[in-house]
Design an enzyme around this catalytic site. Structure first.
Site: not given
Length: 211
Positions: A20-21, A24
């Site tokens: 998820h990170e 980003h």
């Protein structure tokens, strides 16, 4: 949940929050901001991403408590929104990239689970289903419009300038509250939002996995 599935749930959660990170950071890098890349955060190596509370302690407590909720977080990937080529929509794209990745993983492993159950490979189907639950939980939870969750950042980023500045001011006040603000939010979430959250998550889970 069986002990082996509990352990696998923790592993799946750790790597899902890391992915998820990284999503980003990858989105920011592709839009012109190399901050995450230069910081060595565009990697699936868990060491640079692990947050003691968000990646280990709180998720572990939630999993072993049997509440059915599975979520956590990694250290936020750094990025500079002023480096983004598209100043109007760039930050919104970066914000939604993590959630979109979680939903993509949920759909991918949901299809694998469907195939596994249909083929009689129940054990593999159960593992894939855990990945679906983990990523649905992360994706839906991060859509809540409360800072610093992605849903809030996305909403702030698409608002007109004056409204966005008001949202940013609220976000800064919340962030100054630190860990206390997090505890208050989790308390409110657990008492008032957990039932509709769980119902929505399980509804989507059944649509994807077919069980």
């Amino acid at each position: 949940m069986e002990p082996n599935l509990l352990i696998f749930s923790i592993i799946a959660l750790i790597f899902s929050v890391i992915i998820h990170e990284v999503a980003h950071g990858w989105a920011a890098n592709s839009l012109g901001d190399p901050t995450a890349k230069l910081a060595g955060r565009l990697t699936l190596n868990p060491i640079p991403h692990i947050d003691l509370w968000g990646t280990i302690i709180i998720p572990g407590l939630m999993i072993f408590s049997g509440t059915g909720l599975i979520f956590g977080w990694a250290k936020p990937v750094p990025y500079n929104p002023y480096n983004l080529r598209n100043q109007r929509w760039g930050e919104a794209a970066v914000a939604i990239a993590g959630v979109a990745t979680n939903f993509f993983l949920a759909i991918l492993f949901g299809l694998l689970a469907r195939y596994a159950y249909a083929s009689g490979a129940v054990a593999f189907g159960d593992l894939a289903a855990v990945v679906v639950l983990v990523n649905l939980s992360l994706g839906i939870f991060n859509l809540f419009p409360f800072p610093p969750l992605d849903g809030y950042t996305f909403l702030r980023s698409i608002l007109p300038y004056k409204s966005a500045m008001a949202f940013r001011g609220f976000e800064e006040r919340v962030m100054r509250g630190g860990f206390l603000t997090l505890i208050v939010f989790l308390f409110v979430f657990s008492y008032f939002l957990v039932k509709p959250f769980t119902a929505l998550m399980l509804y989507i889970f059944r649509l994807i996995v077919g069980v």
